[in-house]
Design a protein around this motif. Structure first.
Motif, PDB file in Angstrom:
ATOM      1  N   ARG A 255      31.788   7.422  36.888  1.00 60.14           N
ATOM      2  CA  ARG A 255      30.975   8.361  37.665  1.00 60.14           C
ATOM      3  C   ARG A 255      31.526   8.581  39.070  1.00 60.14           C
ATOM      4  O   ARG A 255      31.159   9.563  39.732  1.00 60.14           O
ATOM      5  N   LEU A 256      32.368   7.673  39.549  1.00 55.12           N
ATOM      6  CA  LEU A 256      32.818   7.726  40.939  1.00 55.12           C
ATOM      7  C   LEU A 256      33.368   9.095  41.315  1.00 55.12           C
ATOM      8  O   LEU A 256      33.006   9.643  42.359  1.00 55.12           O
ATOM      9  N   GLU A 257      34.222   9.655  40.489  1.00 58.41           N
ATOM     10  CA  GLU A 257      34.825  10.954  40.802  1.00 58.41           C
ATOM     11  C   GLU A 257      33.989  12.111  40.264  1.00 58.41           C
ATOM     12  O   GLU A 257      33.901  13.159  40.880  1.00 58.41           O
ATOM     13  N   LYS A 258      33.372  11.919  39.085  1.00 61.51           N
ATOM     14  CA  LYS A 258      32.633  13.018  38.457  1.00 61.51           C
ATOM     15  C   LYS A 258      31.289  13.283  39.136  1.00 61.51           C
ATOM     16  O   LYS A 258      30.932  14.420  39.417  1.00 61.51           O
ATOM     17  N   ASN A 259      30.532  12.209  39.380  1.00 58.53           N
ATOM     18  CA  ASN A 259      29.204  12.377  39.983  1.00 58.53           C
ATOM     19  C   ASN A 259      28.759  11.053  40.601  1.00 58.53           C
ATOM     20  O   ASN A 259      27.966  10.316  40.019  1.00 58.53           O
ATOM     21  N   PRO A 260      29.262  10.732  41.800  1.00 57.11           N
ATOM     22  CA  PRO A 260      28.946   9.439  42.424  1.00 57.11           C
ATOM     23  C   PRO A 260      27.464   9.219  42.708  1.00 57.11           C
ATOM     24  O   PRO A 260      27.017   8.076  42.822  1.00 57.11           O
ATOM     25  N   LEU A 261      26.704  10.306  42.820  1.00 55.98           N
ATOM     26  CA  LEU A 261      25.262  10.155  43.051  1.00 55.98           C
ATOM     27  C   LEU A 261      24.613   9.373  41.909  1.00 55.98           C
ATOM     28  O   LEU A 261      23.640   8.655  42.109  1.00 55.98           O
ATOM     29  N   ARG A 262      25.153   9.511  40.708  1.00 57.34           N
ATOM     30  CA  ARG A 262      24.601   8.823  39.544  1.00 57.34           C
ATOM     31  C   ARG A 262      24.778   7.308  39.641  1.00 57.34           C
ATOM     32  O   ARG A 262      24.070   6.560  38.976  1.00 57.34           O
ATOM     33  N   ILE A 263      25.708   6.848  40.458  1.00 61.86           N
ATOM     34  CA  ILE A 263      25.880   5.399  40.639  1.00 61.86           C
ATOM     35  C   ILE A 263      24.600   4.788  41.202  1.00 61.86           C
ATOM     36  O   ILE A 263      24.201   3.680  40.815  1.00 61.86           O
ATOM     37  N   LEU A 264      23.924   5.522  42.079  1.00 62.04           N
ATOM     38  CA  LEU A 264      22.703   5.016  42.701  1.00 62.04           C
ATOM     39  C   LEU A 264      21.575   4.836  41.693  1.00 62.04           C
ATOM     40  O   LEU A 264      20.604   4.135  41.953  1.00 62.04           O
ATOM     41  N   ASP A 265      21.715   5.467  40.536  1.00 63.10           N
ATOM     42  CA  ASP A 265      20.690   5.396  39.497  1.00 63.10           C
ATOM     43  C   ASP A 265      21.039   4.358  38.428  1.00 63.10           C
ATOM     44  O   ASP A 265      20.339   4.251  37.426  1.00 63.10           O
ATOM     45  N   CYS A 266      22.107   3.597  38.651  1.00 64.49           N
ATOM     46  CA  CYS A 266      22.571   2.632  37.647  1.00 64.49           C
ATOM     47  C   CYS A 266      21.606   1.451  37.529  1.00 64.49           C
ATOM     48  O   CYS A 266      21.205   0.853  38.536  1.00 64.49           O
ATOM     49  N   LYS A 267      21.247   1.112  36.301  1.00 65.28           N
ATOM     50  CA  LYS A 267      20.342  -0.019  36.064  1.00 65.28           C
ATOM     51  C   LYS A 267      21.102  -1.347  36.044  1.00 65.28           C
ATOM     52  O   LYS A 267      20.553  -2.398  36.350  1.00 65.28           O
ATOM     53  N   VAL A 268      22.394  -1.296  35.702  1.00 68.04           N
ATOM     54  CA  VAL A 268      23.203  -2.516  35.589  1.00 68.04           C
ATOM     55  C   VAL A 268      23.528  -3.088  36.963  1.00 68.04           C
ATOM     56  O   VAL A 268      23.416  -4.293  37.211  1.00 68.04           O
ATOM     57  N   ASP A 269      23.931  -2.209  37.889  1.00 71.70           N
ATOM     58  CA  ASP A 269      24.410  -2.669  39.199  1.00 71.70           C
ATOM     59  C   ASP A 269      23.410  -2.420  40.330  1.00 71.70           C
ATOM     60  O   ASP A 269      23.786  -2.349  41.494  1.00 71.70           O
ATOM     61  N   ARG A 270      22.146  -2.307  39.970  1.00 72.80           N
ATOM     62  CA  ARG A 270      21.141  -1.957  40.989  1.00 72.80           C
ATOM     63  C   ARG A 270      21.061  -2.981  42.119  1.00 72.80           C
ATOM     64  O   ARG A 270      20.647  -2.644  43.237  1.00 72.80           O
ATOM     65  N   ASP A 271      21.449  -4.265  41.838  1.00 72.93           N
ATOM     66  CA  ASP A 271      21.347  -5.313  42.860  1.00 72.93           C
ATOM     67  C   ASP A 271      22.657  -5.566  43.606  1.00 72.93           C
ATOM     68  O   ASP A 271      22.740  -6.494  44.423  1.00 72.93           O
ATOM     69  N   HIS A 272      23.667  -4.777  43.351  1.00 76.96           N
ATOM     70  CA  HIS A 272      24.945  -4.949  44.059  1.00 76.96           C
ATOM     71  C   HIS A 272      24.737  -4.651  45.549  1.00 76.96           C
ATOM     72  O   HIS A 272      24.030  -3.705  45.912  1.00 76.96           O
ATOM     73  N   PRO A 273      25.329  -5.442  46.425  1.00 70.93           N
ATOM     74  CA  PRO A 273      25.135  -5.253  47.878  1.00 70.93           C
ATOM     75  C   PRO A 273      25.461  -3.841  48.367  1.00 70.93           C
ATOM     76  O   PRO A 273      24.813  -3.335  49.287  1.00 70.93           O
ATOM     77  N   LEU A 274      26.460  -3.208  47.772  1.00 75.73           N
ATOM     78  CA  LEU A 274      26.832  -1.864  48.217  1.00 75.73           C
ATOM     79  C   LEU A 274      25.738  -0.836  47.942  1.00 75.73           C
ATOM     80  O   LEU A 274      25.698   0.226  48.574  1.00 75.73           O
ATOM     81  N   MET A 275      24.872  -1.132  46.989  1.00 80.66           N
ATOM     82  CA  MET A 275      23.769  -0.207  46.701  1.00 80.66           C
ATOM     83  C   MET A 275      22.819  -0.101  47.898  1.00 80.66           C
ATOM     84  O   MET A 275      22.324   0.983  48.219  1.00 80.66           O
ATOM     85  N   LYS A 276      22.572  -1.224  48.535  1.00 82.73           N
ATOM     86  CA  LYS A 276      21.630  -1.245  49.667  1.00 82.73           C
ATOM     87  C   LYS A 276      22.191  -0.551  50.909  1.00 82.73           C
ATOM     88  O   LYS A 276      21.444  -0.039  51.739  1.00 82.73           O
ATOM     89  N   THR A 277      23.526  -0.533  51.038  1.00 87.33           N
ATOM     90  CA  THR A 277      24.142   0.045  52.238  1.00 87.33           C
ATOM     91  C   THR A 277      24.751   1.419  51.978  1.00 87.33           C
ATOM     92  O   THR A 277      25.433   1.974  52.838  1.00 87.33           O
ATOM     93  N   ALA A 278      24.503   1.970  50.786  1.00 85.12           N
ATOM     94  CA  ALA A 278      25.077   3.274  50.431  1.00 85.12           C
ATOM     95  C   ALA A 278      24.547   4.365  51.357  1.00 85.12           C
ATOM     96  O   ALA A 278      23.383   4.321  51.781  1.00 85.12           O
TER      97      ALA A 278
END
Length: 423
Positions: A198-221
């Motif tokens: 998703r990084l290149e195609k639609n990075p906004l969708r990364i914020l909706d990821c259920k797998v990586d929702r607790d990754h530190p970068l999610m909080k500082t995005a």
């Protein structure tokens, strides 16, 4: 061989189906007040419709769609969501040329997604949704949100909250997209394969990821609200002002991202705050989609809508212990004794039904005692008893079950008495 209901689906038995009917009736009444009209679209559509509108990076398209080839070797997909088919119909039938604009539609239809079954989530589920197409006024956004909230209030839910965000226009999203790519790229290898794609195609969708929702970068995005241009910010402020003046409370959540690619500007969810409802609290989600009509070959026709699961609505009613009343009591139970009485009783039964009276009788040749027990179980208000003597005299014995009183009446008088009580 024993057959079972397919995994992720359910049989809705009569003991539960009346609840669905009750809720759907209240939904239709709310839509009538708001002047939204029902539309019914096919259960399956061309696969490309969903690929082009929902987005080829979404979980729905990549993992959850039921897709098959028909006998003409065309790729078809069972409807996974309601907006794309409605907009397709809007374009195909040239609704953009109707005198009354915007076109305001609603549907209550089954959807199909191959996803993991959870409480209130099925692979076949029923969704109530609305679409208001043809206006870019934030007031119509406020109306759609108000309708969704009114439906929940009408059925009796109290523990709910509205959450809002703005996804901005195309320019705002482009600026935010570039910031997200720069934010996630250095550590993207720590994310799941879906997020990496998703990084290149639609990075906004990364914020909706259920797998990586607790990754530190999610909080500082980077927050999308920080990239809204003046036009997008003014639109969002107008919407908030309209909701406030209408007495509708809400919370702002800059991390709210809808799971479909076609959304822009307004995005919202209605959540349950009831204790014990479950980890997934979303009851309803929706937002604005200004480029969807053009995407499938139609004219510019901005729209906004929402979708809510009937299954999760019923689950919320359970969590809040909101009672639904089942007005299924029988008006008349016809008890017959003997073959001649049964023939006479069946004729009377149909006369009662033709007069709009809810009536039933025994079809198992049971004794009178067993028939009376059936009348009790069905909560019959009246019982008519017909034997040989009644057949000869063309009368029935009419018993008021609540009072215990009994009288002999003619068939014509019988219908008159019952109708007076029913009406």
């Amino acid at each position: 061989m024993k057959f079972k209901v397919p995994r992720g689906t359910q049989d809705i038995l009569p003991s539960e189906s009346w609840k669905w009917q009750k809720v759907e009736q209240m939904i239709r009444e709310a839509c009538e007040v708001y002047r939204y009209q029902e539309i019914r679209t096919p259960m399956f559509e061309q696969t490309e419709l969903f690929q082009r509108t929902v987005g080829d990076t979404t979980d729905i398209v990549t993992k959850e769609m039921y897709t098959f080839k028909d006998r003409g070797d065309r790729s078809m997909t069972l409807r996974p969501e309601g907006t794309a088919p409605v907009v397709r119909s809007f374009v195909e039938h040239k609704m953009f040329g109707w005198v009354d604009q915007p076109v305001k539609l609603y549907y209550i239809e089954p959807m199909f997604r191959y996803e993991r079954q959870q409480a209130g989530r099925y692979r076949q589920f029923v969704q109530f949704g609305t679409e208001a197409i043809g206006s870019a006024d934030p007031a119509i956004d406020a109306e759609v949100i108000a309708l969704a909230l009114d439906v929940y209030k009408k059925v009796g839910l109290k523990d709910i909250k509205l959450v809002l965000n703005s996804l901005g226009d195309k320019d705002s999203r482009t600026a935010h997209r570039d910031a997200l790519v720069a934010h996630f790229t250095p550590r993207i290898d720590e994310f799941c394969s879906d997020c990496q794609n998703r990084l290149e195609k639609n990075p906004l969708r990364i914020l909706d990821c259920k797998v990586d929702r607790d990754h530190p970068l999610m909080k500082t995005a980077p927050s999308l609200t920080d990239f809204l241009n003046d036009e997008s910010r003014a639109y969002f402020e107008k919407l908030q002002d309209l909701l406030t003046k209408a007495g509708i409370s809400y919370e702002l959540d800059p991390n709210l991202v809808r799971g479909l690619d076609y959304y822009n500007h307004t995005a919202f969810e209605i959540m349950s705050t009831a204790e014990g409802f479950g980890a997934i609290t979303t009851l309803c989600g929706g937002g604005r989609y200004n480029g969807l009509s053009e995407e499938i070959g139609g004219p510019s026709a901005p729209g906004i809508g929402f979708g809510m699961s009937i299954e999760r609505l019923l689950l919320a009613l359970e969590a809040e212990q909101v009672p639904l009343t089942n007005d299924d009591a029988l008006d008349v139970y016809v008890v017959t004794l003997g073959d001649a009485a049964k023939q006479e009783g069946f004729q009377i039964l149909q006369q009662l039904r033709s007069s709009g009276i809810r009536a039933d009788m025994d079809f198992l040749d049971r004794k009178m005692k067993a028939q009376m027990k059936s009348a009790d179980r069905l909560q019959a208000k009246w019982v008519t008893v017909i034997g040989e003597e009644e057949v000869e005299q063309q009368i029935v014995q009419l018993k008021n079950m609540a009072e215990g009183s009994q009288q002999s009446v003619s068939v014509e008088k019988l219908i008159e008495i019952i109708q007076a009580e029913v009406n």
